[in-house]
Every structure is written in C-alpha cells, then in structure tokens.
Design a protein around this motif. Sequence first.
Motif, mmCIF file in Angstrom:
data_model
loop_
_atom_site.group_PDB
_atom_site.id
_atom_site.type_symbol
_atom_site.label_atom_id
_atom_site.label_comp_id
_atom_site.label_asym_id
_atom_site.label_seq_id
_atom_site.Cartn_x
_atom_site.Cartn_y
_atom_site.Cartn_z
ATOM 1 N N SER A 1 0.848 -1.189 0.000
ATOM 2 C CA SER A 1 0.000 0.000 0.000
ATOM 3 C C SER A 1 0.887 1.244 0.000
ATOM 4 C CB SER A 1 -0.885 0.010 1.247
ATOM 5 O OG SER A 1 -0.107 0.306 2.389
ATOM 6 N N GLY A 2 0.279 2.389 -0.307
ATOM 7 C CA GLY A 2 1.031 3.646 -0.341
ATOM 8 C C GLY A 2 1.646 3.973 1.005
ATOM 9 N N LEU A 3 0.860 3.747 2.084
ATOM 10 C CA LEU A 3 1.350 4.049 3.435
ATOM 11 C C LEU A 3 2.560 3.171 3.765
ATOM 12 C CD1 LEU A 3 0.828 5.693 6.019
ATOM 13 C CD2 LEU A 3 -0.551 3.785 6.845
ATOM 14 N N ALA A 4 2.473 1.880 3.400
ATOM 15 C CA ALA A 4 3.582 0.961 3.673
ATOM 16 C C ALA A 4 4.815 1.356 2.862
ATOM 17 C CB ALA A 4 3.164 -0.466 3.354
ATOM 18 N N GLU A 5 4.592 1.855 1.656
ATOM 19 C CA GLU A 5 5.713 2.280 0.809
ATOM 20 C C GLU A 5 6.412 3.500 1.432
ATOM 21 O OE1 GLU A 5 8.157 1.242 -1.926
ATOM 22 O OE2 GLU A 5 6.284 0.136 -1.736
ATOM 23 N N THR A 6 5.607 4.418 2.024
ATOM 24 C CA THR A 6 6.181 5.546 2.774
ATOM 25 C C THR A 6 6.961 5.016 3.969
ATOM 26 O OG1 THR A 6 4.214 6.785 2.179
ATOM 27 C CG2 THR A 6 5.619 7.760 3.849
ATOM 28 N N GLY A 7 6.400 3.999 4.607
ATOM 29 C CA GLY A 7 7.047 3.400 5.771
ATOM 30 C C GLY A 7 8.382 2.782 5.428
ATOM 31 N N LYS A 8 8.498 2.290 4.187
ATOM 32 C CA LYS A 8 9.774 1.717 3.747
ATOM 33 C C LYS A 8 10.850 2.801 3.764
ATOM 34 C CE LYS A 8 11.742 -1.041 0.005
ATOM 35 N NZ LYS A 8 12.429 -0.253 -1.027
ATOM 36 N N THR B 1 22.018 -8.341 13.979
ATOM 37 C CA THR B 1 22.101 -7.965 15.378
ATOM 38 C C THR B 1 20.718 -8.116 16.000
ATOM 39 O OG1 THR B 1 23.791 -6.388 14.703
ATOM 40 C CG2 THR B 1 22.926 -6.151 16.919
ATOM 41 N N GLY B 2 19.689 -7.865 15.174
ATOM 42 C CA GLY B 2 18.304 -8.155 15.549
ATOM 43 C C GLY B 2 17.791 -9.269 14.660
ATOM 44 N N PRO B 3 16.609 -9.796 14.943
ATOM 45 C CA PRO B 3 16.076 -10.910 14.151
ATOM 46 C C PRO B 3 15.676 -10.501 12.730
ATOM 47 C CG PRO B 3 14.479 -10.218 15.797
ATOM 48 C CD PRO B 3 15.720 -9.455 16.070
ATOM 49 N N ASP B 4 15.556 -11.499 11.871
ATOM 50 C CA ASP B 4 15.148 -11.269 10.484
ATOM 51 C C ASP B 4 13.704 -10.773 10.438
ATOM 52 O OD1 ASP B 4 15.998 -12.085 7.512
ATOM 53 O OD2 ASP B 4 13.859 -12.447 7.790
ATOM 54 N N LEU B 5 13.428 -9.861 9.473
ATOM 55 C CA LEU B 5 12.092 -9.269 9.401
ATOM 56 C C LEU B 5 11.326 -9.630 8.124
ATOM 57 C CD1 LEU B 5 12.788 -5.683 10.822
ATOM 58 C CD2 LEU B 5 11.937 -7.689 12.016
ATOM 59 N N SER B 6 11.792 -10.655 7.384
ATOM 60 C CA SER B 6 11.109 -11.020 6.133
ATOM 61 C C SER B 6 9.616 -11.228 6.328
ATOM 62 C CB SER B 6 11.682 -12.320 5.588
ATOM 63 O OG SER B 6 13.050 -12.231 5.447
ATOM 64 N N ASN B 7 9.245 -11.771 7.475
ATOM 65 C CA ASN B 7 7.840 -12.081 7.730
ATOM 66 C C ASN B 7 7.344 -11.382 8.992
ATOM 67 O OD1 ASN B 7 7.002 -14.182 5.622
ATOM 68 N ND2 ASN B 7 8.980 -14.934 6.332
ATOM 69 N N ALA B 8 7.864 -10.177 9.237
ATOM 70 C CA ALA B 8 7.481 -9.444 10.454
ATOM 71 C C ALA B 8 5.972 -9.272 10.543
ATOM 72 C CB ALA B 8 8.169 -8.084 10.488
ATOM 73 N N GLY B 9 5.315 -9.060 9.406
ATOM 74 C CA GLY B 9 3.872 -8.840 9.416
ATOM 75 C C GLY B 9 3.085 -10.092 9.755
ATOM 76 N N VAL B 10 3.690 -11.267 9.539
ATOM 77 C CA VAL B 10 3.017 -12.523 9.850
ATOM 78 C C VAL B 10 3.294 -12.913 11.293
ATOM 79 C CG1 VAL B 10 2.685 -14.906 9.116
ATOM 80 C CG2 VAL B 10 3.483 -13.197 7.477
ATOM 81 N N ARG B 11 4.577 -12.818 11.671
ATOM 82 C CA ARG B 11 4.977 -13.263 12.997
ATOM 83 C C ARG B 11 4.402 -12.351 14.075
ATOM 84 N NH1 ARG B 11 10.023 -12.881 14.408
ATOM 85 N NH2 ARG B 11 10.876 -11.599 12.746
ATOM 86 N N LEU B 12 4.407 -11.033 13.794
ATOM 87 C CA LEU B 12 3.973 -10.047 14.772
ATOM 88 C C LEU B 12 2.941 -9.169 14.072
ATOM 89 C CD1 LEU B 12 7.657 -9.292 15.580
ATOM 90 C CD2 LEU B 12 6.134 -10.414 17.201
ATOM 91 N N SER B 13 1.674 -9.569 14.143
ATOM 92 C CA SER B 13 0.670 -8.902 13.309
ATOM 93 C C SER B 13 -0.123 -7.853 14.083
ATOM 94 C CB SER B 13 -0.286 -9.954 12.729
ATOM 95 O OG SER B 13 -0.842 -10.707 13.778
ATOM 96 N N LEU C 1 6.112 -2.564 8.325
ATOM 97 C CA LEU C 1 6.490 -3.792 9.043
ATOM 98 C C LEU C 1 5.376 -4.839 8.921
ATOM 99 C CD1 LEU C 1 8.081 -2.232 12.253
ATOM 100 C CD2 LEU C 1 9.264 -3.435 10.413
ATOM 101 N N LEU C 2 4.115 -4.377 8.998
ATOM 102 C CA LEU C 2 2.999 -5.322 8.888
ATOM 103 C C LEU C 2 2.852 -5.846 7.467
ATOM 104 C CD1 LEU C 2 0.341 -3.553 11.152
ATOM 105 C CD2 LEU C 2 1.703 -5.572 11.681
ATOM 106 N N SER C 3 3.419 -5.123 6.485
ATOM 107 C CA SER C 3 3.319 -5.570 5.085
ATOM 108 C C SER C 3 4.394 -6.600 4.750
ATOM 109 C CB SER C 3 3.443 -4.373 4.138
ATOM 110 O OG SER C 3 4.812 -4.018 3.971
ATOM 111 N N LEU C 4 5.369 -6.774 5.639
ATOM 112 C CA LEU C 4 6.458 -7.726 5.366
ATOM 113 C C LEU C 4 5.922 -9.152 5.510
ATOM 114 C CD1 LEU C 4 9.407 -5.943 7.181
ATOM 115 C CD2 LEU C 4 9.015 -6.137 4.723
ATOM 116 N N ASN C 5 5.817 -9.818 4.390
ATOM 117 C CA ASN C 5 5.146 -11.116 4.357
ATOM 118 C C ASN C 5 5.589 -11.881 3.126
ATOM 119 O OD1 ASN C 5 3.385 -13.239 4.096
ATOM 120 N ND2 ASN C 5 1.518 -12.006 4.306
#
Lengths: 73, 207
Positions: free
Chosen positions: B50-57, B109-121, B190-194
Amino acid sequence: MLQHPENPTNTFSNIVEATKPWLRGRTISGVLILVGHLAFAYHFVLMLLKFGRADGVGPTLLAKPESAAEASS
Amino acid sequence: MNKLTTLFCGFLFTFVLAWIGLVLVPQFQFGQLQPFVNEDTGESFPPMRSGLAETGKQVYQANGCIYCHSQQIRPEHQTADMARGWGARRSVARDYIYDRPHLLGTMRTGPDLSNAGVRLSNEAWHHEHLYAPQSKSAGSTMPPFRYLYKVQKIQGAGSPDALKLEADDAPPEGYEVVPTPDARALVAYLLSLNQNYSLPEAKLSTE
C-alpha cells in the motif's frame, strides 16, 4: 552458553546476549579510531600550514630529496 | 608497451570483469523476473504494498533499520532461519521485484524481518516495541525510537491510538504517547512484510 548460531535450540535472545561483550568492544574501538582520525586531521592541517618543525624544514613528506639529505647530515 | 598502458589495461580489465559479474550476469539471471499470477484466483505474487507501507519503507531506510535487521530467509538445509520460525520458505529473487532498493541486509544484530507482518501482526505491539523495545523483549539491544512518537496532554477521553505503556516507559500523569505519521507508516510497512505465499521456485511446504 556458547553454541553454534545455526543451532535452532540456541535461542535468539541467547545469541543477542553473546554479542554484548563484542558490541562493547566495538564501541571502545570506534572511540579509539575517532580519536586517531582527529589527531591525524590536526597534524595534517599543521603540516599543510607549515607549523610542523621548529627548524623550518617544512613538511618532510613533501620535501625534495636533497634538502632531506641535508637535514639528515 | 608503455607501463601506463599496461596499468590502464589492468584497470579496465578489473572493472569490466566486475561489471560483467555484478551487473551483466545478474541482469540476465533476474532482470526479466515478472510477478507470479495464480491462474485460478488471479492473484499476483509478490503482493504490491500500500502507499502508506511504501512511505514506511522510506522511514525504515532513513532510520537505518537495515544495519541490524535482514530481510532474507536462507535455505533450510544449511541454516536455522526456518527452524526459528522466521519464515515458512526460503526467500527468492522474485520476492524483491518491487523493492527499489531491496533491503535484504547483511547484519542480524536483531532478528530477520522477512515475515514481520506474519509473525507479529499486532499494530499496537509494534508501536509499543518501537517506543520501548526492552518492555517487549527483555535484554534487547534495539535502541528506542521515541522521536517517532509525540507526548501530548490528554484532551477529553484521550486519543484512541495512545500507547499502553507501563512503569518507567509511561508518560507523566495527564499525558499520553501517540504515534507520528512516520511511526504509522513504519508500522504499516512492518505489517506488510510477508513472504507467506507460494512461488513456483519456492513453494510453501503445505502445498
């Protein structure tokens, strides 16, 4: 405590805990490098402004070989 | 031959070889990648953000999240990424076709975020975690991103978006902590990472 990072029974929080001494070391070395850079920059400017040597030889790095030979003799 | 000519040829050879290896060959390998369209449902993968998530990137990039967080699940046989529950399948080039630049990262140094939106929704969880990481994850070395939040006087019933903070993290009596637009965008990203979808080259094991 020390386990291979690809061992899944080694929890991520355990890995984070194990990195902490190294992160502290990195902070200390970063400060040392910063001090080194500042000291280098200070001396570099001094050299460019010919404030370096009291005997007036000027920057030894840029001196011609003859004058360097005279200075050493 | 003149020494300068030799030197020049050496430079040229080095750069051309690097260009072939790092630009030309990957371009042939991945340059023509298209989204995968599921014929039955008409859905396209990877999904567009989404546009908001793209801004968040952009907020993610500006705050240097990549220095500590990767976004790539490595193959199951050599690594513990999937055993840790960071992803259901390995990441492939096609997962990143909309990312310019991609944010694969090299540091964990922190955990991987590839699926941050799934793991932490949970959106509220992310806001509270960004404001006070140690309150959600004891012993975490993540710095707090408090400048992405605003402490304001409670007006009337208070903001519905106010963070639920405890003990030392809580604002003074009569004040509340609310996310700025940057914080909202970052959490939307972060929620779009899936990467929880099947691609022909990397299927989910359930299929």
